[in-house]
Each structure stands twice: as C-alpha cells, then as structure tokens.
Design a protein around this motif. Structure first.
Motif, PDB file in Angstrom:
ATOM      1  N   PRO A  75      19.739 -88.507 -18.363  1.00  0.00           N
ATOM      2  CA  PRO A  75      21.108 -88.327 -17.870  1.00  0.00           C
ATOM      3  C   PRO A  75      21.191 -88.584 -16.370  1.00  0.00           C
ATOM      4  O   PRO A  75      20.241 -88.349 -15.624  1.00  0.00           O
ATOM      5  N   THR A  85      16.789 -90.623 -23.595  1.00  0.00           N
ATOM      6  CA  THR A  85      17.712 -91.032 -22.555  1.00  0.00           C
ATOM      7  C   THR A  85      17.547 -90.117 -21.353  1.00  0.00           C
ATOM      8  O   THR A  85      17.140 -88.963 -21.478  1.00  0.00           O
ATOM      9  N   ASN A  95      24.304 -87.574 -28.552  1.00  0.00           N
ATOM     10  CA  ASN A  95      23.474 -88.780 -28.617  1.00  0.00           C
ATOM     11  C   ASN A  95      23.587 -89.497 -29.957  1.00  0.00           C
ATOM     12  O   ASN A  95      23.386 -90.707 -30.043  1.00  0.00           O
ATOM     13  N   VAL A 149      24.116 -92.439 -18.362  1.00  0.00           N
ATOM     14  CA  VAL A 149      22.662 -92.357 -18.511  1.00  0.00           C
ATOM     15  C   VAL A 149      22.033 -93.449 -17.658  1.00  0.00           C
ATOM     16  O   VAL A 149      22.715 -94.336 -17.134  1.00  0.00           O
TER      17      VAL A 149
END
Length: 364
Positions: A85, A83, A213, A50
């Motif tokens: 990626p 987040t 996650n 990430v």
C-alpha cells in the motif's frame, strides 16, 4: 483511544519500510479502482493506491453488458494479496468538470464522497488520478430519486460456494485457488436479475467480510456467472487502530446502517446464508430500522456445508432465535426456492421493459 493500537503501529512501520525499499528500486504509485455508488446529490468513490513497477499496467479490462469495467483474466489468489500500500498519497477525483481532492489512508485506500456531481441515474464513470499516475476510470452506480427498492447480498456461501471448512476458506481462496475454480450457488443469479428487472434502476450491493484485494477477481466471477454488477463493500484485513484484527460482524453492521442513511428512501431485501452471522445481523438491523427492510432471504446450507461452516460444532440449531419480528423471513436452499417464496408473497413484481432499464454511456 489516545494512540493507535500496537498492532497498527507495527504494521505501519513495516509498510513504511517496504514502501521506502520499493520506491528506492524505482517503483511508483498505481491506482486500483472499485465500483462506487451515489444518488442525485452525492457519489462515493472507492479506490486504492498501491506500489508497482514503473510502466507496469494493471489487469487488462473489458466492459460487461452494463458497461462496467471487468478484469479480462483471473489472478491466482495469492497474487492479489502481494501488494504494497501507498499511504498518504494525494489523489484527484474528476467528476465531469469538477475536481475533488483526497489522500490515501494508512492502507492505501480511498473513500471519497463528492457532492453536486451533476451525474444522471444509472452507470456512470469518474476518473481517479494519484500523484505520478495516469488517470484511471472508476465505475459509479447512481441511484435515482424515485428508486425505493434495493438488494444487499452476502458473497461467500450466498452467491459463491467453496465446500471447505470456514477457517480454511480465506487461506485457500487467497493462496491457492483462482477465481475461475469457484462455483455459483444455484438460482441466485436468476433471482437477482428477476428482482432488478422488476425494479427500474434498483441497486444491488455486495456486502462481505472479504478483503478489497479480491474484488477484481470477484467482479469477473460474478459477471461470468450471470450476476448483476453493483458496488462492493469489503474490508481491509489486518491490524486496526483498536486491535490486531477487525470485526467482520461490526463491518457488516456499520455498512448496513450507512446504506440506510445514504439511501433513506430505499427499502432493502437482505440476502445471506445461515452458515455464520448473517441471520442475526439482518434481524438486528430489521429490528433497529423496520422501515428500511422489506424482507430477509436466507440461503439454507446443506448438512455437509453446515459441518464445513462449523467444524467445531454449533451451540444451537441454524434457525433458532434470530428470525426478524418486523420483516418477513424466507428460507430456502437455493435462489429458485427463495424467488418462488418471494413471488408467492407478492414481493417480486412485473419486469420493466428492457428499454427502460438504466444503461451506462460508452466509455471514452
């Protein structure tokens, strides 16, 4: 399909724009590792790449009783989903003196299989490094060649209870609750510890339709609730190359069959609940691979939990038409009842001496 689904094209374009914007602001790659598994011939390493601010570290970690790395604190649910990626990032997995190369997929995920690793049974560590990052340790549970028993466990309503309507659980846990506010299902942790104590070196695998996650928060919750640690097989929420959403049922089916292929000598105890599709999925798997399933344990939800699990009602009773014809099926409202039934059926065994249990060497 000749080309990806429109959903995947749209999501990839959005992620590409976000990645370009964040990298332009100085963000770089960050490695998040998950517990993997293996045998004497191969290991399967899980991680995700990430984007994060330069110099930003992940959640502080500590070792639990087995030596596995566990986050020191809980994040508020929504934080783990915010987040970005990093797709297509080169990755190096170091196993002893050997290096294996891979690349993150469209969601930033890494799923690397390495052969001839030279690791012994029990808890081990490999190291994952992405382009521009420092090496990060990843836990691996290596199953010995003499192990013939293992546990596959669902998570929601099997080891964790939320007492919310099923359609709201994901959103509530994701955006509102912290992991510390969840409750463990009574008796399940002692049942798992007792079963694993009777089978030296046996693995426990947590199979869920939840998102990757949430794994760090789930790991800490399970450790603090007394559950034994093991690999997680989760999903990536969102669009796929074939549709707008991935199928949770198909994820579980394919994961079970892969475990059967990866561990051809293990007979599994499958544990789930009767709130959704676990009974049917487990029964189908037992029918397809009768030599790979020793028993099925189903935690019976309370009437209140059944209503919350099926707010729109259900077409048939919770126990009709799904019991396996090839594997014993046990039903009880908690782990104490399930363990008692397994013990009466002679399927528990005597505990192995503590000094014979596999342990992981100290982290270096």
């Amino acid at each position: 399909m000749s080309r990806p689904h429109a959903a995947a094209i749209i999501e990839d374009a959005f992620n590409e724009q976000v990645e370009r914007l964040l990298r332009g602001r100085g963000w770089g790659n960050r490695v998040v590792t998950h517990i993997g598994y293996g045998t004497s011939t191969y290991v399967r390493v899980f991680a995700r790449i990430v984007l994060g601010r330069r110099g930003e570290a992940g959640p502080p970690e500590r070792q639990d009783a087995t030596g596995a790395l566990v986050p020191r604190r809980y994040d508020r649910g929504w934080r783990v989903f915010v987040t970005a990626p990093a797709a297509g990032v080169p990755v190096v997995v170091t196993i002893g003196d050997r290096e294996v190369y891979g690349r993150s997929d469209r969601g930033g995920y890494i799923d690397v299989v390495a052969h001839d690793h030279g690791l012994g049974p029990g808890w081990q560590q490999v190291v994952v490094a992405a382009q521009g990052t420092d090496p990060v340790p990843a836990d691996i549970f290596v199953v010995g060649d003499d192990v013939t028993f293992g546990i596959v466990s669902d998570i929601d309503d099997t080891v964790i209870t939320t007492m919310l309507p099923r359609p709201m659980i994901a959103a509530w846990n994701t955006f509102v609750r912290s992991g510390k506010s969840r409750r463990a299902v009574a008796g399940m942790a002692p049942m798992y510890r007792r079963l694993l104590a009777a089978h030296r070196g046996a693995p426990i695998v947590y199979l869920s339709t939840g998102a990757w996650n949430t794994t760090p928060t789930l790991t800490r919750f399970l450790v603090e609730a007394g559950y034994p640690l093991g690999p997680f097989l989760m999903t990536d929420w969102g669009a796929t190359n074939t549709g707008w959403f991935r199928s949770g049922q198909e994820h579980k089916r394919s994961a079970l069959h892969r475990l059967a292929r990866d561990f051809p000598h293990i007979t599994w105890l499958l544990v789930g609940d009767d709130g959704q599709h676990d009974p049917q999925i487990y029964a189908e798997f037992a029918e397809a691979r009768p030599d790979r399933v020793g028993a099925v344990c189903i935690r019976q939800l309370t009437p209140t939990e059944q209503v919350l699990s099926h707010p729109m009602g259900r077409a048939e009773g919770p126990h009709r038409g799904w019991a396996s014809r090839t594997a014993p099926t046990f039903l009880a409202p908690d782990g104490d009842g399930l363990l008692r039934m397994l013990d009466e059926a002679g399927m528990v065994g005597e505990p192995v001496a503590a000094d014979e249990q596999p342990s992981r060497p100290p982290v270096t």
